[in-house]
Structure formats: structure tokens, C-alpha cells
Design a protein around this motif. Structure first.
Motif, PDB file in Angstrom:
ATOM      1  N   GLU A   1      25.994 -11.888  -1.406  1.00  0.00           N
ATOM      2  CA  GLU A   1      26.450 -11.325  -0.755  1.00  0.00           C
ATOM      3  C   GLU A   1      26.655 -10.460  -2.474  1.00  0.00           C
ATOM      4  O   GLU A   1      26.941 -10.370  -3.666  1.00  0.00           O
ATOM      5  CB  GLU A   1      27.679 -11.102  -0.629  1.00  0.00           C
ATOM      6  N   PRO A   2      25.547  -9.031  -3.016  1.00  0.00           N
ATOM      7  CA  PRO A   2      25.618  -8.851  -4.262  1.00  0.00           C
ATOM      8  C   PRO A   2      26.770  -8.171  -4.875  1.00  0.00           C
ATOM      9  O   PRO A   2      27.102  -8.052  -5.995  1.00  0.00           O
ATOM     10  CB  PRO A   2      24.996  -6.861  -3.436  1.00  0.00           C
ATOM     11  N   ASP A   3      28.579  -7.515  -3.859  1.00  0.00           N
ATOM     12  CA  ASP A   3      29.793  -7.403  -3.922  1.00  0.00           C
ATOM     13  C   ASP A   3      30.217  -7.645  -2.747  1.00  0.00           C
ATOM     14  O   ASP A   3      29.929  -7.592  -1.869  1.00  0.00           O
ATOM     15  CB  ASP A   3      30.060  -5.980  -5.027  1.00  0.00           C
ATOM     16  N   ASP A   4      31.724  -7.540  -3.239  1.00  0.00           N
ATOM     17  CA  ASP A   4      32.447  -7.531  -2.069  1.00  0.00           C
ATOM     18  C   ASP A   4      32.037  -6.277  -0.622  1.00  0.00           C
ATOM     19  O   ASP A   4      33.220  -6.202  -0.194  1.00  0.00           O
ATOM     20  CB  ASP A   4      34.209  -7.204  -2.807  1.00  0.00           C
ATOM     21  N   THR A   5      31.751  -5.373  -1.130  1.00  0.00           N
ATOM     22  CA  THR A   5      31.401  -4.287  -0.093  1.00  0.00           C
ATOM     23  C   THR A   5      30.455  -5.079   1.006  1.00  0.00           C
ATOM     24  O   THR A   5      30.403  -4.580   1.857  1.00  0.00           O
ATOM     25  CB  THR A   5      31.164  -3.069  -0.574  1.00  0.00           C
ATOM     26  N   PHE A   6      29.961  -5.908   0.717  1.00  0.00           N
ATOM     27  CA  PHE A   6      28.834  -7.015   1.585  1.00  0.00           C
ATOM     28  C   PHE A   6      29.923  -8.074   2.467  1.00  0.00           C
ATOM     29  O   PHE A   6      30.329  -8.946   1.026  1.00  0.00           O
ATOM     30  CB  PHE A   6      27.806  -7.105   1.160  1.00  0.00           C
ATOM     31  N   TYR A   7      29.584  -8.322   3.408  1.00  0.00           N
ATOM     32  CA  TYR A   7      29.832  -9.396   3.824  1.00  0.00           C
ATOM     33  C   TYR A   7      28.961  -9.910   4.960  1.00  0.00           C
ATOM     34  O   TYR A   7      28.897  -9.162   5.712  1.00  0.00           O
ATOM     35  CB  TYR A   7      31.735  -9.285   4.971  1.00  0.00           C
ATOM     36  N   SER A   8      28.015 -10.569   5.387  1.00  0.00           N
ATOM     37  CA  SER A   8      27.181 -11.399   5.874  1.00  0.00           C
ATOM     38  C   SER A   8      27.812 -12.615   7.323  1.00  0.00           C
ATOM     39  O   SER A   8      28.682 -13.374   6.273  1.00  0.00           O
ATOM     40  CB  SER A   8      26.204 -12.027   4.603  1.00  0.00           C
ATOM     41  N   ASN A   9      27.350 -12.992   8.167  1.00  0.00           N
ATOM     42  CA  ASN A   9      27.568 -13.531   9.047  1.00  0.00           C
ATOM     43  C   ASN A   9      26.858 -14.650   8.297  1.00  0.00           C
ATOM     44  O   ASN A   9      27.102 -15.526   9.008  1.00  0.00           O
ATOM     45  CB  ASN A   9      27.232 -13.225  10.613  1.00  0.00           C
ATOM     46  N   PHE A  10      25.885 -14.850   7.630  1.00  0.00           N
ATOM     47  CA  PHE A  10      24.676 -15.652   6.996  1.00  0.00           C
ATOM     48  C   PHE A  10      24.302 -16.789   8.300  1.00  0.00           C
ATOM     49  O   PHE A  10      24.634 -17.492   8.449  1.00  0.00           O
ATOM     50  CB  PHE A  10      25.348 -16.955   5.918  1.00  0.00           C
ATOM     51  N   TRP A  11      24.040 -15.854   8.912  1.00  0.00           N
ATOM     52  CA  TRP A  11      23.002 -16.229  10.003  1.00  0.00           C
ATOM     53  C   TRP A  11      22.168 -16.819   9.696  1.00  0.00           C
ATOM     54  O   TRP A  11      21.874 -18.633  10.797  1.00  0.00           O
ATOM     55  CB  TRP A  11      22.254 -15.224  10.782  1.00  0.00           C
ATOM     56  N   LEU A  12      21.107 -17.188   8.873  1.00  0.00           N
ATOM     57  CA  LEU A  12      20.360 -18.199   8.595  1.00  0.00           C
ATOM     58  C   LEU A  12      20.768 -18.317   7.173  1.00  0.00           C
ATOM     59  O   LEU A  12      20.910 -17.527   6.072  1.00  0.00           O
ATOM     60  CB  LEU A  12      18.683 -17.998   8.732  1.00  0.00           C
ATOM     61  N   THR A  13      20.806 -19.182   6.311  1.00  0.00           N
ATOM     62  CA  THR A  13      20.419 -19.603   4.909  1.00  0.00           C
ATOM     63  C   THR A  13      19.215 -20.145   4.581  1.00  0.00           C
ATOM     64  O   THR A  13      18.862 -20.091   4.190  1.00  0.00           O
ATOM     65  CB  THR A  13      21.415 -20.647   4.579  1.00  0.00           C
ATOM     66  N   THR A  14      18.935 -18.449   3.255  1.00  0.00           N
ATOM     67  CA  THR A  14      17.104 -18.529   2.615  1.00  0.00           C
ATOM     68  C   THR A  14      17.639 -18.736   1.442  1.00  0.00           C
ATOM     69  O   THR A  14      18.703 -19.078   0.391  1.00  0.00           O
ATOM     70  CB  THR A  14      17.447 -17.094   2.922  1.00  0.00           C
ATOM     71  N   MET A  15      16.518 -19.983   0.567  1.00  0.00           N
ATOM     72  CA  MET A  15      17.025 -19.327  -0.749  1.00  0.00           C
ATOM     73  C   MET A  15      15.405 -19.423  -1.839  1.00  0.00           C
ATOM     74  O   MET A  15      14.424 -19.740  -0.160  1.00  0.00           O
ATOM     75  CB  MET A  15      16.943 -20.858  -1.008  1.00  0.00           C
ATOM     76  N   ILE A  16      15.271 -19.093  -2.513  1.00  0.00           N
ATOM     77  CA  ILE A  16      13.969 -18.531  -3.055  1.00  0.00           C
ATOM     78  C   ILE A  16      13.544 -20.172  -4.399  1.00  0.00           C
ATOM     79  O   ILE A  16      14.789 -20.830  -4.946  1.00  0.00           O
ATOM     80  CB  ILE A  16      13.890 -17.620  -3.873  1.00  0.00           C
ATOM     81  N   ILE A  17      12.376 -20.739  -4.235  1.00  0.00           N
ATOM     82  CA  ILE A  17      12.486 -21.258  -5.047  1.00  0.00           C
ATOM     83  C   ILE A  17      11.852 -20.692  -6.438  1.00  0.00           C
ATOM     84  O   ILE A  17      10.221 -20.413  -6.551  1.00  0.00           O
ATOM     85  CB  ILE A  17      11.947 -22.739  -4.925  1.00  0.00           C
ATOM     86  N   ASP A  18      12.193 -20.996  -7.557  1.00  0.00           N
ATOM     87  CA  ASP A  18      11.718 -20.099  -8.923  1.00  0.00           C
ATOM     88  C   ASP A  18      11.908 -20.322  -9.670  1.00  0.00           C
ATOM     89  O   ASP A  18      12.098 -19.619 -11.084  1.00  0.00           O
ATOM     90  CB  ASP A  18      13.340 -18.461  -8.644  1.00  0.00           C
ATOM     91  N   ASP A  19      11.016 -20.967  -9.833  1.00  0.00           N
ATOM     92  CA  ASP A  19      11.062 -21.962 -11.161  1.00  0.00           C
ATOM     93  C   ASP A  19       9.590 -22.342 -11.133  1.00  0.00           C
ATOM     94  O   ASP A  19       8.892 -23.643 -10.640  1.00  0.00           O
ATOM     95  CB  ASP A  19      12.021 -23.223 -11.417  1.00  0.00           C
ATOM     96  N   PRO A  20       8.506 -21.966 -12.063  1.00  0.00           N
ATOM     97  CA  PRO A  20       7.459 -22.242 -12.093  1.00  0.00           C
ATOM     98  C   PRO A  20       6.835 -23.468 -13.031  1.00  0.00           C
ATOM     99  O   PRO A  20       5.827 -24.539 -12.609  1.00  0.00           O
ATOM    100  CB  PRO A  20       6.756 -20.496 -12.795  1.00  0.00           C
ATOM    101  N   THR A  21       8.032 -24.471 -13.334  1.00  0.00           N
ATOM    102  CA  THR A  21       7.335 -25.518 -13.785  1.00  0.00           C
ATOM    103  C   THR A  21       7.937 -26.556 -12.931  1.00  0.00           C
ATOM    104  O   THR A  21       7.673 -28.039 -12.711  1.00  0.00           O
ATOM    105  CB  THR A  21       8.414 -26.203 -15.161  1.00  0.00           C
ATOM    106  N   ALA A  22       8.624 -26.237 -11.905  1.00  0.00           N
ATOM    107  CA  ALA A  22       9.389 -27.422 -10.554  1.00  0.00           C
ATOM    108  C   ALA A  22       8.803 -27.939  -9.911  1.00  0.00           C
ATOM    109  O   ALA A  22       7.474 -27.525  -9.808  1.00  0.00           O
ATOM    110  CB  ALA A  22      10.332 -26.779 -10.034  1.00  0.00           C
ATOM    111  N   LYS A  23       8.307 -29.143 -10.211  1.00  0.00           N
ATOM    112  CA  LYS A  23       7.308 -30.075  -8.873  1.00  0.00           C
ATOM    113  C   LYS A  23       7.753 -30.070  -7.349  1.00  0.00           C
ATOM    114  O   LYS A  23       6.825 -30.760  -6.969  1.00  0.00           O
ATOM    115  CB  LYS A  23       7.715 -31.267  -9.316  1.00  0.00           C
TER     116      LYS A  23
END
Length: 375
Positions: free
Chosen positions: A280-302
């Protein structure tokens, strides 16, 4: 092998059967009846919204919304690119032209800056857009204040696709109630389900009455079957609406469970470099988090998002990539688009984790353990 863990499976309370039985006992097995009326009232009271028509799907609701707003062949409709194809398909049903707008990085939803750029350029080319469809992706509200402000300044109606966002709020107001018309979905994987189904929401009673008319084959008032315009078989049945009535009674519990899942994933994976979640970018946003989503943003990760998906799949656990943007889809790639590469980057790096409200803590911890072992 463990029992299959789904991305977002239906979660029944048991009380749905009460309303279904009432429909059978009264022989209300049709696209009208007490469950239909009751489900619409529950939704209108919950949101709150002026008027609601429950339909066979969220796609049907978008299709009818476009018809009600007068979209014709050749008209341009501005629409979020980072979404499921069901948001865009109804534009094409009508022979209209989707103009695909990329995401901003914070909410992952329609970028207001690109939206205004597109409007100005389309107007300059004598193609003023006739509507905007903005999506609240994965339950996260879009920047609806700015988008509505822009739309108002150019006198363009907004349809809010809140198919994934029932229970989410922006600035304290429910998603699905911001646009001239709002859209909900009750598909089998949504936060509540009627197995299939959707709703059209509006403060404009005429719009909702028109949706009900069109969704029941546009039958004119006459003792015989008379039709002055094309209609559709889009109305929800009284049986299905009974499921919805039972689901509405546990909606808040379902939202709490999904938000808890999201918080636990964040907590248990917080120390892994390169992993970040849609937040949630700030406290004006309230998400039901229908799906939990994540980014893998490390080019050195295996490992990357696809490594995680494949390993989970081998363990009988369903996960999936983020939506492939519509401007990259073969069927829509020839339509105009305004892109900064944000959604493409998200698609290349992101994954949806199992998020159902019936996901047990043991199952969630097992998923986390498997992810951690990939390292």
C-alpha cells in the motif's frame, strides 16, 4: 506428496446451503427471485452504493457498462494494460479500439501521467476517447483521485474494474464505487465467490435498470415476446445468488485472512535480499490483498520468479506469474499503447503466491520454507 495447495480456491462457510435450499423449496430456480434481490441489497449496503445488478460474470458487467455508456464501433477506450484480458475483451466485442495504458510503479495500476498524455494525443488526432476503464489490480486501489480528476477535466466517463478489489478502499471509500459504473467479480478464485458471477454498480439508477433489462434479453414490456434492441443472457440465477448471500456474511473474515497471509509472507521472507512485495503506497490505500504478489529484483540471486514457481509446482503448490501486459498479448499487440516499461518489468520479475483465505498457517510456513531452501 502434500495435498494440492491452490493459488486462491473457493472458501465456503456452509451457510450458503441455507439460501440455496430456500430457493429450491420455493422453486425459485430462475434469473429472478429473493436471493437475487437479497444479494444485490447486501452489496449495495456493504459498499455502500446506490444500485447494483448481479450478473453472470464480471466480463458481462464490463460489456454492459460499455453499451450503457454508448460505446460504438471505432470508438477509443483507454484501459489499463496490466490486467487480465477480460478487462479488454468487451471493448473488442463492440468493435471499439482499446488504447492500452501502462502502470505506475507504486500501485502497479494505471499511470495518471500516461493517461493524460494519451488523452491529449488522442484528442489532437481527432480521436477523443469515449471511456476509461481503470483496474484495481490484485486488490490494490489505483490512484483513483487523480484518474477521476483527469477524466472529469476532459469529460470522459470512468468504469472502475474492481473485479479483484471487493473490500478494498481508497481514501476510505470502497473500490467499485468511484467510477460512473463499477464492476465486481465473484469468479471461483475471488475473495468471495458464487462459482461464477459479477456485478454492475452505479449511483445512476437508470444505468443499473438498463443493465438488468439488457441482461435478460432486452424484452420489451408487452404481453408477447417483443424486442426492440439486442439483449444478452447475462443475469445471475437465483440459485447462484444464494451462494453470494452466504458468502457476503463472511466477507470481512475473508478480507482479514488474506491480509494476514500477506503480512505473514512479508514477515517470514523479509530477510531475503531482492524480494519485495506490492505494498500500500500510503495510508489512503487499503487493499484486500486478494493475492499476495512479490518481485524478485536481485540480479545476483541464484533464483528468480520462475525458479520459485517451478519448485512450488513440483511440490504440488500452485503459483503463477504476474499478468502479462495486454500490449504484449498477440491478440491486442496491434492496438495503440502508451508504455514506460513498468508492467513489462513486473511481468518479467513477479509471482503470485498462494493467498486463499482457507490457506492454513502450516501450509503458508511450508511454502515459505520451500522458497527459502531454493537459495
Amino acid at each position: 506428496m502434500n495435498t494440492k495447495i491452490y493459488l486462491s480456491s473457493p472458501h465456503m462457510s456452509g451457510d450458503e446451503q441455507k439460501y440455496i435450499k430456500e430457493a429450491f423449496d420455493a422453486n425459485w430456480v430462475a434469473p429472478l427471485g429473493p436471493n437475487l434481490d437479497g444479494f444485490e441489497k447486501q452489496l449495495a449496503d456493504y459498499l455502500p452504493a446506490g444500485h447494483v445488478a448481479v450478473l453472470s460474470s464480471g466480463t458481462a458487467a464490463i460489456h454492459l457498462a460499455l453499451i450503457i455508456l454508448g460505446i460504438k464501433p471505432g470508438d477509443e477506450v483507454l484501459v489499463s494494460s496490466f490486467t487480465f484480458s477480460a478487462t479488454v475483451n468487451p471493448i473488442v466485442y463492440l468493435g471499439a479500439i482499446p488504447v492500452l495504458i501502462d502502470s505506475e510503479p507504486q500501485s502497479w495500476n494505471m499511470d495518471p501521467v500516461l493517461l493524460e498524455q494519451a488523452i491529449r494525443e488522442r484528442i489532437k488526432a481527432n480521436h477523443k476517447p469515449k471511456a476509461i476503464i481503470v483496474v484495481d489490480l490484485y486488490g490494490m486501489p489505483a490512484r483513483l483521485d487523480r484518474i477521476l480528476e483527469i477524466a472529469k477535466s476532459y469529460d470522459i466517463p470512468v468504469i472502475e474494474d474492481a473485479a479483484e478489489a471487493l473490500g478494498s478502499k481508497f481514501q476510505g471509500k470502497s473500490c467499485g464505487t468511484f467510477g460512473m459504473i463499477g464492476i465486481l467479480s465473484f469468479n471461483g478464485n475471488k475473495i468471495i465467490t458464487t462459482s461464477g458471477g459479477g456485478a454492475l454498480v452505479s449511483e445512476n439508477q437508470d444505468y443499473v435498470e438498463k443493465a438488468k433489462f439488457l441482461s435478460t434479453q432486452a424484452r420489451d414490456k408487452a404481453p408477447h415476446y417483443q424486442h426492440s434492441q439486442i439483449g444478452y443472457n447475462y443475469r445471475m440465477s437465483n440459485i447462484v445468488a444464494g451462494i453470494g448471500r452466504g458468502q457476503m456474511e463472511v466477507l470481512q473474515k475473508r478480507i482479514q485472512a488474506r491480509r494476514k497471509n500477506n503480512a505473514m509472507y512479508r514477515e517470514l521472507l523479509r530477510d531475503i535480499p531482492g524480494i519485495r512485495f506490492l505494498t500500500e503506497p500510503d495510508d489512503t490505500f487499503y487493499s484486500n490483498f486478494w493475492l499476495t504478489t512479490m518481485i524478485i529484483d536481485d540480479p545476483t540471486a541464484k533464483f528468480n520468479h520462475e525458479t520459485i514457481r517451478q519448485v512450488l509446482e513440483k511440490n504440488n503448490i500452485e503459483a503463477r506469474p504476474l499478468w502479462k501486459p495486454m500490449h504484449l498479448q498477440p491478440v491486442f499487440s496491434h492496438f495503440p499503447s502508451y508504455s514506460t516499461g513498468v508492467s513489462e518489468e513486473l511481468f518479467r520479475k513477479g509471482i503470485c503466491l498462494p493467498s486463499g483465505s482457507n490457506l492454513s498457517m502450516d501450509e503458508l510456513e511450508m511454502i515459505v520454507k520451500i522458497i527459502r531452501l531454493i537459495r
